[in-house]
Design a protein around this motif. Sequence first.
Motif, mmCIF file in Angstrom:
data_model
loop_
_atom_site.group_PDB
_atom_site.id
_atom_site.type_symbol
_atom_site.label_atom_id
_atom_site.label_comp_id
_atom_site.label_asym_id
_atom_site.label_seq_id
_atom_site.Cartn_x
_atom_site.Cartn_y
_atom_site.Cartn_z
ATOM 1 N N ILE A 160 77.507 90.932 18.126
ATOM 2 C CA ILE A 160 76.055 91.091 18.017
ATOM 3 C C ILE A 160 75.360 89.733 18.058
ATOM 4 C CG2 ILE A 160 74.195 91.853 16.457
ATOM 5 C CD1 ILE A 160 76.024 94.175 15.618
ATOM 6 N N CYS A 165 71.319 88.590 18.659
ATOM 7 C CA CYS A 165 70.733 89.321 17.542
ATOM 8 C C CYS A 165 71.444 88.951 16.238
ATOM 9 C CB CYS A 165 70.844 90.828 17.763
ATOM 10 S SG CYS A 165 69.895 91.428 19.162
ATOM 11 N N THR A 167 72.665 90.576 12.222
ATOM 12 C CA THR A 167 73.040 91.843 11.605
ATOM 13 C C THR A 167 72.597 91.890 10.152
ATOM 14 O OG1 THR A 167 75.209 90.956 11.004
ATOM 15 C CG2 THR A 167 75.081 92.170 13.065
ATOM 16 N N THR A 171 75.861 96.603 8.542
ATOM 17 C CA THR A 171 75.672 97.089 9.915
ATOM 18 C C THR A 171 77.001 97.285 10.638
ATOM 19 O OG1 THR A 171 73.539 95.972 10.062
ATOM 20 C CG2 THR A 171 74.559 96.638 12.126
ATOM 21 N N LEU A 193 72.273 98.525 21.071
ATOM 22 C CA LEU A 193 71.565 98.161 19.842
ATOM 23 C C LEU A 193 70.792 96.852 20.005
ATOM 24 C CD1 LEU A 193 74.386 99.122 17.332
ATOM 25 C CD2 LEU A 193 72.120 100.170 17.403
ATOM 26 N N CYS A 194 71.396 95.879 20.690
ATOM 27 C CA CYS A 194 70.728 94.588 20.869
ATOM 28 C C CYS A 194 69.586 94.685 21.880
ATOM 29 C CB CYS A 194 71.736 93.524 21.289
ATOM 30 S SG CYS A 194 72.859 93.078 19.944
ATOM 31 N N ALA A 197 66.861 96.064 19.696
ATOM 32 C CA ALA A 197 66.328 95.089 18.733
ATOM 33 C C ALA A 197 65.598 93.945 19.422
ATOM 34 C CB ALA A 197 67.465 94.542 17.874
ATOM 35 N N THR A 202 66.915 91.991 14.591
ATOM 36 C CA THR A 202 67.974 92.327 13.633
ATOM 37 C C THR A 202 68.457 93.759 13.857
ATOM 38 O OG1 THR A 202 67.062 90.835 11.974
ATOM 39 C CG2 THR A 202 68.555 92.547 11.181
ATOM 40 N N VAL A 203 69.742 93.909 13.950
ATOM 41 C CA VAL A 203 70.355 95.234 14.061
ATOM 42 C C VAL A 203 70.743 95.689 12.658
ATOM 43 C CG1 VAL A 203 72.246 96.574 15.052
ATOM 44 C CG2 VAL A 203 71.249 94.681 16.349
ATOM 45 N N ASN A 204 70.300 96.886 12.270
ATOM 46 C CA ASN A 204 70.606 97.373 10.922
ATOM 47 C C ASN A 204 71.226 98.761 10.970
ATOM 48 O OD1 ASN A 204 68.431 99.121 11.375
ATOM 49 N ND2 ASN A 204 66.979 97.725 10.415
ATOM 50 N N ALA A 207 69.197 101.609 12.584
ATOM 51 C CA ALA A 207 69.246 101.642 14.055
ATOM 52 C C ALA A 207 70.541 102.281 14.530
ATOM 53 C CB ALA A 207 69.117 100.225 14.605
#
Length: 339
Positions: A160, A165, A167, A171, A193-194, A197, A202-204, A207
């Motif tokens: 990630i 991005c 995390t 995540t 996901l990226c 975002a 930020t990937v959480n 998401a």
Amino acid sequence: MDAKTAIKDIKQGKISPIYVLYGSEKFRMNEFAELLEGQLIAKEDRDFAVIPFDLSETPVQSIVEEAETVPFMVERKLLLVRDASLFTAGKENAKLEHRIDILSEYLQHPTDFSVIVFMVNNDKLDERKKIVKAVKAAGTVLAFNPLGAEELLRWVEKGIRDRGCTTAPGTAEALITSAGTGLQGLSAEMDKLCLFAGTGGTVNAAAVESLVHRGTEENIFTLVEDIANLRLDKALNTLNELLKQREEPIKIAALVARQFRIILQVKDLSGHSYSQGQIASQIGLHPYVVKLAGEQAHKFTSERLRQILSALADLDYQMKTGAIDKVLGLELFMLRLGA
């Protein structure tokens, strides 16, 4: 030598004339081959400097002949050889005659303008074979086995970060729980996901929950986890989702039984002081799956797990003989288990 050391050497310009890559993690093997290609061959030269082979279609002596042929207009060429079963204990293709002696002779004096990468789709090499000993002496042999539980988490977090991005806490765990342990699938989900975002985003876990589709086995794991924590409303919701996806109730019961069987096996082996890696090897599962099963195992006694498996066997018989409605049987089983 391990893959990390080999990658470090490659980046420093220390290239081996022969690489043999083997193991069950094909994705990491392909990543290594791509990295080697990127270091050796300029992008504009790859169409004629990177030459793929398949040993199920091409005899090994033809590959040696190509390796000994001086490259045209480039300094080096890369030969990517797949299905290299001549290094394993499996049966070789009877339609082709592989002259192993020619490869052995080449290994004694490999050319400096060719790099051969053999990719072996097997968990181990046949150490009894002379060619395996010869390639270990002349080149670099690397194993690509499943990442350990903590290694897999770090791999996801790094993946990630490499996509620009960051995390949020939890995540990586949420992504693996939803997408499974397959690196190819995880890589595709990280791309998604990226992209969602955005660079620097930020990937959480939220998401992951909304964007990542859970497979049947991942849903079963979540269902068992919810049962273990007495979250029966969530467990029943997961069951309903599986039924909406037209999963057969008998199959769901069988997968639930499989998960409880794994938990029991992990609990028993842990009691005999087996490590996560040893348990994974013993029962043929990914170390991360063993880690999660170990966490679930703390919530049950061995006797309770055996009782649950016995109840699931009875349910399977009743469902298959029509003694109980399949969906009702599953719901009653879960309610009794929660009680």
